[in-house]
Design a protein around this motif. Structure first.
Motif, PDB file in Angstrom:
ATOM      1  N   PHE A  37      -5.668   0.409  -4.815  1.00  0.00           N
ATOM      2  CA  PHE A  37      -6.212   0.122  -3.479  1.00  0.00           C
ATOM      3  C   PHE A  37      -5.088  -0.233  -2.513  1.00  0.00           C
ATOM      4  O   PHE A  37      -5.084   0.212  -1.356  1.00  0.00           O
ATOM      5  CB  PHE A  37      -7.214  -1.040  -3.538  1.00  0.00           C
ATOM      6  CG  PHE A  37      -8.636  -0.600  -3.689  1.00  0.00           C
ATOM      7  CD1 PHE A  37      -9.325  -0.060  -2.609  1.00  0.00           C
ATOM      8  CD2 PHE A  37      -9.302  -0.731  -4.892  1.00  0.00           C
ATOM      9  CE1 PHE A  37     -10.642   0.345  -2.737  1.00  0.00           C
ATOM     10  CE2 PHE A  37     -10.615  -0.324  -5.042  1.00  0.00           C
ATOM     11  CZ  PHE A  37     -11.283   0.221  -3.961  1.00  0.00           C
ATOM     12  N   ALA A  38      -4.125  -1.035  -2.983  1.00  0.00           N
ATOM     13  CA  ALA A  38      -3.010  -1.430  -2.119  1.00  0.00           C
ATOM     14  C   ALA A  38      -2.214  -0.200  -1.703  1.00  0.00           C
ATOM     15  O   ALA A  38      -1.866  -0.039  -0.525  1.00  0.00           O
ATOM     16  CB  ALA A  38      -2.114  -2.428  -2.856  1.00  0.00           C
ATOM     17  N   ALA A  41      -4.207   1.656   0.839  1.00  0.00           N
ATOM     18  CA  ALA A  41      -4.234   0.959   2.134  1.00  0.00           C
ATOM     19  C   ALA A  41      -2.938   1.184   2.902  1.00  0.00           C
ATOM     20  O   ALA A  41      -2.945   1.326   4.125  1.00  0.00           O
ATOM     21  CB  ALA A  41      -4.468  -0.536   1.916  1.00  0.00           C
ATOM     22  N   VAL A  42      -1.821   1.237   2.183  1.00  0.00           N
ATOM     23  CA  VAL A  42      -0.529   1.422   2.846  1.00  0.00           C
ATOM     24  C   VAL A  42      -0.359   2.877   3.286  1.00  0.00           C
ATOM     25  O   VAL A  42       0.184   3.148   4.358  1.00  0.00           O
ATOM     26  CB  VAL A  42       0.612   0.982   1.902  1.00  0.00           C
ATOM     27  CG1 VAL A  42       1.962   1.402   2.442  1.00  0.00           C
ATOM     28  CG2 VAL A  42       0.574  -0.533   1.716  1.00  0.00           C
ATOM     29  N   THR A  45      -2.614   6.157   6.447  1.00  0.00           N
ATOM     30  CA  THR A  45      -2.296   6.780   7.749  1.00  0.00           C
ATOM     31  C   THR A  45      -1.261   7.894   7.612  1.00  0.00           C
ATOM     32  O   THR A  45      -0.947   8.547   8.596  1.00  0.00           O
ATOM     33  CB  THR A  45      -1.769   5.712   8.722  1.00  0.00           C
ATOM     34  OG1 THR A  45      -0.703   5.013   8.072  1.00  0.00           O
ATOM     35  CG2 THR A  45      -2.855   4.744   9.124  1.00  0.00           C
ATOM     36  N   HIS A  46      -0.732   8.103   6.395  1.00  0.00           N
ATOM     37  CA  HIS A  46       0.310   9.120   6.224  1.00  0.00           C
ATOM     38  C   HIS A  46      -0.289  10.509   6.029  1.00  0.00           C
ATOM     39  O   HIS A  46      -0.283  11.065   4.947  1.00  0.00           O
ATOM     40  CB  HIS A  46       1.190   8.761   5.021  1.00  0.00           C
ATOM     41  CG  HIS A  46       2.080   7.597   5.279  1.00  0.00           C
ATOM     42  ND1 HIS A  46       3.293   7.445   4.699  1.00  0.00           N
ATOM     43  CD2 HIS A  46       1.930   6.537   6.102  1.00  0.00           C
ATOM     44  CE1 HIS A  46       3.861   6.332   5.134  1.00  0.00           C
ATOM     45  NE2 HIS A  46       3.039   5.758   5.973  1.00  0.00           N
ATOM     46  N   VAL A 190     -13.875   1.020   1.785  1.00  0.00           N
ATOM     47  CA  VAL A 190     -12.486   1.126   2.243  1.00  0.00           C
ATOM     48  C   VAL A 190     -12.056   2.586   2.407  1.00  0.00           C
ATOM     49  O   VAL A 190     -11.415   2.944   3.390  1.00  0.00           O
ATOM     50  CB  VAL A 190     -11.538   0.390   1.269  1.00  0.00           C
ATOM     51  CG1 VAL A 190     -10.091   0.607   1.654  1.00  0.00           C
ATOM     52  CG2 VAL A 190     -11.859  -1.094   1.242  1.00  0.00           C
ATOM     53  N   MET A 194     -14.365   3.585   6.087  1.00  0.00           N
ATOM     54  CA  MET A 194     -13.249   3.388   7.010  1.00  0.00           C
ATOM     55  C   MET A 194     -12.540   4.710   7.282  1.00  0.00           C
ATOM     56  O   MET A 194     -11.870   4.871   8.299  1.00  0.00           O
ATOM     57  CB  MET A 194     -12.284   2.327   6.464  1.00  0.00           C
ATOM     58  CG  MET A 194     -12.846   0.921   6.660  1.00  0.00           C
ATOM     59  SD  MET A 194     -12.049  -0.356   5.700  1.00  0.00           S
ATOM     60  CE  MET A 194     -10.502  -0.486   6.529  1.00  0.00           C
ATOM     61  N   MET A 197     -14.569   6.420  10.116  1.00  0.00           N
ATOM     62  CA  MET A 197     -14.745   5.588  11.318  1.00  0.00           C
ATOM     63  C   MET A 197     -14.034   6.176  12.532  1.00  0.00           C
ATOM     64  O   MET A 197     -12.949   6.724  12.416  1.00  0.00           O
ATOM     65  CB  MET A 197     -14.193   4.188  11.043  1.00  0.00           C
ATOM     66  CG  MET A 197     -15.246   3.134  11.156  1.00  0.00           C
ATOM     67  SD  MET A 197     -14.766   1.639  10.279  1.00  0.00           S
ATOM     68  CE  MET A 197     -13.418   1.076  11.263  1.00  0.00           C
TER      69      MET A 197
END
Lengths: 197, 101
Positions: A37-38, A41-42, A45-46, A190, A194, A197
């Motif tokens: 998940f981490a 999350a990082v 956007t890539h 997540v 998201m 969204m």
């Protein structure tokens, strides 16, 4: 009196220790998912324009997956309930329903992945998709293992009926299944919600 | 009698199931209808996911019915600390990397 109670008590204690051991396993599995998940999350956007979550994720598809898994969590709960009443047939029946729902979930997920790959969004396309496929398929793999495990327990129940060992196995199995449901809820929120969204 | 008390009832399962369905439909509708701004929306849907975690823990996984001492609950608390540290820590530390937004 003392002698007739002690072995029984010891045995029960042993079984409850096994359930505790399973809780510890679940927590280590939590750490595995936390890392994935981490990473997601990082890296979410890539990505570049045609391959965003907004473009790739289909709301009816992942909503169906979510409701199927929620229902299977409920039916595995009904299985434990039947077990506590000592009824083998409904117990195996509810486990069978849970297995079918799990299989339907996996089918939908594979279908979703194949669609995305055919659109050119593979695991090596960009960092967002690498982390997405790793996270979601790790969960899918857990569900697949759960299906095999549940079938094995159904066979054991047919052979040995409900006794303290098979009882503990069903109990641990349903903990595992609820845990996977919890992980999916966070995936749904997540990754998918998201993402669109 | 004791085993019934220990492993929940049909009522608890049905309540948990309905609660989890409701807690899934609400965030879905919020996202589809673009009800709030992005920040508020994220907090709202994450909040509902956490509520659902507790629904599963109490209604389905019977965390509350455990006999004392509550080792399972202690393991869970430790797990939550690990998860929070890994996820929040990673996001926080990577926010210093300017390439990541």
């Amino acid at each position: 009196m003392q002698q007739s109670i002690t072995p029984q008590h010891e045995h029960e204690h042993h079984e409850s220790m096994k359930v505790f051991g399973f809780w510890i396993f679940l927590m280590t599995d939590c750490i595995l998912f936390a890392c994935l998940f981490a990473t997601f999350a990082v890296l979410r956007t890539h990505t570049d324009s045609p391959f965003t979550g907004n473009e790739l994720f289909e709301i009816p598809g992942f909503t169906a997956e979510t409701f199927i898994l929620l229902t299977s969590s409920f039916t595995s709960g009904l299985a434990t309930l039947a077990m506590n009443k000592g009824k083998v047939k409904p117990l195996i029946g509810w486990l069978a329903v849970t297995v079918l729902l799990g299989a339907a979930f996996i089918g939908l997920e594979i279908n979703e992945f194949m669609k995305m790959v055919s659109e050119g969004a593979t695991i090596s396309t960009n960092a967002f998709l690498s982390s997405f496929y790793t996270l979601v398929s790790t969960h899918g793999l857990h569900v697949s293992v759960g299906i095999v495990w549940m079938i094995a327990i159904m066979i054991q129940l047919k052979k040995h009926g409900i006794q303290s060992v098979t009882k503990r196995k069903v109990q641990v199995m349903s903990l595992y299944w609820h845990f996977l449901d919890v992980v999916w809820i966070f995936l749904f929120t997540v990754v998918y919600l998201m993402g669109v969204m | 009698m004791e085993s019934e008390k220990h492993h929940g009832s049909l009522k608890a399962y049905v309540t948990g199931f309905i609660a989890s369905i409701v807690l899934t439909i609400i965030p879905l509708l919020l996202v589809v209808n673009h009800t709030f701004k992005k920040g508020t929306l994220t907090v709202a849907i994450l909040g509902m996911a956490i509520c659902q975690l507790f629904v599963q823990l109490f209604f389905f996984m019977h965390l509350k019915d455990e006999k004392k001492p509550r080792y399972n609950a202690m393991a869970l608390v430790l797990g939550i600390i690990f998860v929070f540290t890994i996820v929040a820590g990673s996001i926080w530390i990577m926010s210093f990397n300017e390439q990541v937004h």
